[in-house]
Design a protein around this motif. Structure first.
Motif, PDB file in Angstrom:
ATOM      1  N   GLY A 150       4.812   5.352  -0.124  1.00 25.35           N
ATOM      2  CA  GLY A 150       3.615   5.035   0.397  1.00 25.35           C
ATOM      3  C   GLY A 150       3.563   5.008   2.159  1.00 25.35           C
ATOM      4  O   GLY A 150       4.424   4.592   2.577  1.00 25.35           O
ATOM      5  N   GLU A 151       2.198   4.831   2.413  1.00 25.76           N
ATOM      6  CA  GLU A 151       2.059   4.814   3.931  1.00 25.76           C
ATOM      7  C   GLU A 151       2.660   3.370   4.487  1.00 25.76           C
ATOM      8  O   GLU A 151       2.931   3.534   5.601  1.00 25.76           O
ATOM      9  CB  GLU A 151       0.505   4.612   4.246  1.00 25.76           C
ATOM     10  CG  GLU A 151      -0.232   5.992   3.997  1.00 25.76           C
ATOM     11  CD  GLU A 151      -0.036   7.087   4.893  1.00 25.76           C
ATOM     12  OE1 GLU A 151      -0.018   6.801   6.024  1.00 25.76           O
ATOM     13  OE2 GLU A 151       0.172   8.132   4.327  1.00 25.76           O
ATOM     14  N   ASP A 152       2.793   2.499   3.615  1.00 29.65           N
ATOM     15  CA  ASP A 152       3.205   1.109   3.949  1.00 29.65           C
ATOM     16  C   ASP A 152       4.784   1.184   3.628  1.00 29.65           C
ATOM     17  O   ASP A 152       5.323   0.093   4.067  1.00 29.65           O
ATOM     18  CB  ASP A 152       2.799   0.002   3.093  1.00 29.65           C
ATOM     19  CG  ASP A 152       2.823   0.306   1.623  1.00 29.65           C
ATOM     20  OD1 ASP A 152       3.406   1.551   1.311  1.00 29.65           O
ATOM     21  OD2 ASP A 152       2.437  -0.545   1.010  1.00 29.65           O
ATOM     22  N   GLY A 153       5.344   2.186   3.572  1.00 29.23           N
ATOM     23  CA  GLY A 153       6.955   2.231   3.432  1.00 29.23           C
ATOM     24  C   GLY A 153       7.560   1.893   2.001  1.00 29.23           C
ATOM     25  O   GLY A 153       8.545   1.383   1.951  1.00 29.23           O
ATOM     26  N   VAL A 154       6.608   1.901   0.962  1.00 25.58           N
ATOM     27  CA  VAL A 154       6.953   1.332  -0.036  1.00 25.58           C
ATOM     28  C   VAL A 154       6.820   2.254  -1.360  1.00 25.58           C
ATOM     29  O   VAL A 154       5.776   2.935  -1.290  1.00 25.58           O
ATOM     30  CB  VAL A 154       6.017  -0.062  -0.782  1.00 25.58           C
ATOM     31  CG1 VAL A 154       6.671  -0.709  -1.803  1.00 25.58           C
ATOM     32  CG2 VAL A 154       6.217  -1.056   0.526  1.00 25.58           C
ATOM     33  N   ARG A 156       6.395   2.448  -5.008  1.00 22.78           N
ATOM     34  CA  ARG A 156       5.981   1.638  -6.266  1.00 22.78           C
ATOM     35  C   ARG A 156       5.814   2.075  -7.527  1.00 22.78           C
ATOM     36  O   ARG A 156       5.491   3.318  -7.672  1.00 22.78           O
ATOM     37  CB  ARG A 156       4.198   1.146  -5.958  1.00 22.78           C
ATOM     38  CG  ARG A 156       4.428   0.283  -4.722  1.00 22.78           C
ATOM     39  CD  ARG A 156       2.874  -0.187  -4.504  1.00 22.78           C
ATOM     40  NE  ARG A 156       2.583  -1.238  -3.678  1.00 22.78           N
ATOM     41  CZ  ARG A 156       2.813  -1.141  -2.498  1.00 22.78           C
ATOM     42  NH1 ARG A 156       2.761  -0.120  -2.161  1.00 22.78           N
ATOM     43  NH2 ARG A 156       2.667  -2.370  -1.658  1.00 22.78           N
ATOM     44  N   ARG A 214      13.536   4.196   9.159  1.00 28.75           N
ATOM     45  CA  ARG A 214      12.468   3.226   9.038  1.00 28.75           C
ATOM     46  C   ARG A 214      12.782   2.239   7.865  1.00 28.75           C
ATOM     47  O   ARG A 214      13.959   2.424   7.249  1.00 28.75           O
ATOM     48  CB  ARG A 214      11.315   4.283   8.741  1.00 28.75           C
ATOM     49  CG  ARG A 214      11.244   5.222   7.420  1.00 28.75           C
ATOM     50  CD  ARG A 214      10.303   6.174   7.215  1.00 28.75           C
ATOM     51  NE  ARG A 214      10.188   6.922   6.333  1.00 28.75           N
ATOM     52  CZ  ARG A 214       9.106   7.303   5.534  1.00 28.75           C
ATOM     53  NH1 ARG A 214       7.983   6.590   5.405  1.00 28.75           N
ATOM     54  NH2 ARG A 214       9.490   8.052   4.354  1.00 28.75           N
ATOM     55  N   HIS A 215      11.727   1.572   7.693  1.00 26.27           N
ATOM     56  CA  HIS A 215      12.082   0.372   6.524  1.00 26.27           C
ATOM     57  C   HIS A 215      11.387   0.982   5.491  1.00 26.27           C
ATOM     58  O   HIS A 215      10.223   0.968   5.374  1.00 26.27           O
ATOM     59  CB  HIS A 215      11.347  -0.805   7.295  1.00 26.27           C
ATOM     60  CG  HIS A 215      11.619  -2.153   6.300  1.00 26.27           C
ATOM     61  ND1 HIS A 215      12.956  -2.339   5.811  1.00 26.27           N
ATOM     62  CD2 HIS A 215      10.737  -2.657   5.518  1.00 26.27           C
ATOM     63  CE1 HIS A 215      12.786  -3.515   4.968  1.00 26.27           C
ATOM     64  NE2 HIS A 215      11.770  -3.612   4.659  1.00 26.27           N
ATOM     65  N   THR A 217      11.012   0.203   0.979  1.00 25.65           N
ATOM     66  CA  THR A 217      11.759  -0.488   0.115  1.00 25.65           C
ATOM     67  C   THR A 217      11.087  -0.181  -1.206  1.00 25.65           C
ATOM     68  O   THR A 217      10.202   0.768  -1.335  1.00 25.65           O
ATOM     69  CB  THR A 217      10.967  -2.064   0.259  1.00 25.65           C
ATOM     70  OG1 THR A 217       9.568  -1.954   0.277  1.00 25.65           O
ATOM     71  CG2 THR A 217      11.737  -2.777   1.651  1.00 25.65           C
ATOM     72  N   HIS A 219       8.916  -1.379  -4.815  1.00 24.25           N
ATOM     73  CA  HIS A 219       8.337  -2.829  -5.380  1.00 24.25           C
ATOM     74  C   HIS A 219       8.223  -2.194  -6.989  1.00 24.25           C
ATOM     75  O   HIS A 219       7.630  -1.350  -7.372  1.00 24.25           O
ATOM     76  CB  HIS A 219       6.944  -2.627  -4.938  1.00 24.25           C
ATOM     77  CG  HIS A 219       5.997  -3.697  -5.710  1.00 24.25           C
ATOM     78  ND1 HIS A 219       6.401  -5.023  -5.667  1.00 24.25           N
ATOM     79  CD2 HIS A 219       5.029  -3.544  -6.467  1.00 24.25           C
ATOM     80  CE1 HIS A 219       5.609  -5.543  -6.665  1.00 24.25           C
ATOM     81  NE2 HIS A 219       4.578  -4.654  -6.920  1.00 24.25           N
ATOM     82  N   SER A 229      -2.907   0.723  -9.655  1.00 23.83           N
ATOM     83  CA  SER A 229      -2.861   1.303  -8.498  1.00 23.83           C
ATOM     84  C   SER A 229      -2.956   2.978  -8.651  1.00 23.83           C
ATOM     85  O   SER A 229      -3.271   3.454  -7.585  1.00 23.83           O
ATOM     86  CB  SER A 229      -1.197   1.018  -8.019  1.00 23.83           C
ATOM     87  OG  SER A 229      -0.371   1.767  -9.005  1.00 23.83           O
TER      88      SER A 229
END
Length: 284
Positions: A150-154, A156, A214-215, A217, A219, A229
């Motif tokens: 995602g845009e937030d680096g996650v 999901r 980049r970071h 992760t 979830h 979502s």
């Protein structure tokens, strides 16, 4: 080889396009079955013919004289299985001798991933048709993994600690070409096409982050979170079920397990997620 009449579907898409290009580069004549011949790739020895899976009469006409058919699955839609069955019936009626069908890893009537059930049903319909067959059961495409971020680096999804043996389009295409060049050798065989390792989504996220600097992760969503979502996209229920069940299939262990079929068919070790990401980073 001269008497081998090959037909390739999906040449306007990624996988079919790679297969068609590889065959053309080897000097193999082929018929490209496409909905819009104007969009077909222009390749030496390739002739584009208008055909649609659900249109039995045009499909049958387009397949006349074809001995071997490479069949990628239809675009995802609510009626995909009906389209597949109609096309397989048209192929049998046209006298096609051998279908090489791109299926999905772990295809089964009770597969967690909803679309893998459709692939199983398609396989069964091909088997019942009387034509010779070879099934290429692909794992998830590794090129899509970094697009899940995602845009937030996650990343999901309800995948838990499950693993997937993601595989590249290039490796699937090479395996398909090996079969198409001498289909009789692979008659009645089912191949599991995977990459060289099975990774959790947390491991995939870490790999993407390391290569791209980049970071990133993972979830592990709950099922209610996963549906909530994805509700914003306004997609039909069957599509949301397909999206979510990609992850739950990973959680259930149904995409785990590394096969050496790619290497056996192509003579080359399949590319890993890290190798692919590093090659992409080098291109930019």
């Amino acid at each position: 080889m001269a008497d081998l009449q090959l037909a390739v579907t999906g040449s306007t898409g990624w996988l079919g396009g790679l297969v068609a290009s590889d065959l053309a580069a080897r000097g193999v004549a082929q018929r490209l079955l496409v909905r819009d011949p104007g969009r077909a790739p222009v390749l030496p020895g390739a002739v584009a013919v208008q055909s649609a899976y659900r249109d039995r009469s045009t499909a049958e006409a387009a397949l006349a004289g074809v001995t071997t058919l490479f069949m990628v699955s239809a675009a995802e839609n609510a009626d995909r299985l009906d389209e597949h069955r109609a096309f397989v019936d048209a192929a049998a009626a046209a006298g096609v001798g051998h279908i090489v069908y791109v299926s999905f890893f772990g295809a089964a009537p009770d597969a967690t991933f909803t679309l893998a059930r459709d692939h199983w049903a398609t396989e069964e319909h091909v088997k019942a048709s009387g034509m010779a067959w070879t099934f290429l059961r692909d794992n998830l495409y590794l090129e899509f993994i970094d697009q899940m971020v995602g845009e937030d680096g996650v990343i999901r999804g309800p995948a838990g600690e499950g693993r997937a043996a993601v595989v590249s389009h290039d490796d699937i295409a090479r395996a398909a070409v090996a079969v198409l060049l001498s289909p009789a050798e692979y008659r009645g065989a089912t191949y599991d096409l995977t990459g060289p390792e099975a990774l959790t989504l947390a491991e995939m996220a870490r790999t993407i982050g390391e290569v791209q600097g980049r970071h990133v992760t993972f979830h592990d969503e709950t099922l209610p979170e996963a549906y909530a979502s994805r509700a914003a996209y306004g997609a039909p229920d069957w599509q949301v079920d397909a999206w979510v069940s990609t992850y739950t299939a990973i959680a259930a262990g149904e995409l785990d397990g590394v096969s050496d079929d790619v290497e056996r068919l192509t003579g080359r070790r399949p590319v890993s997620l890290r190798e692919y990401l590093e090659s992409q980073a080098g291109h930019h």
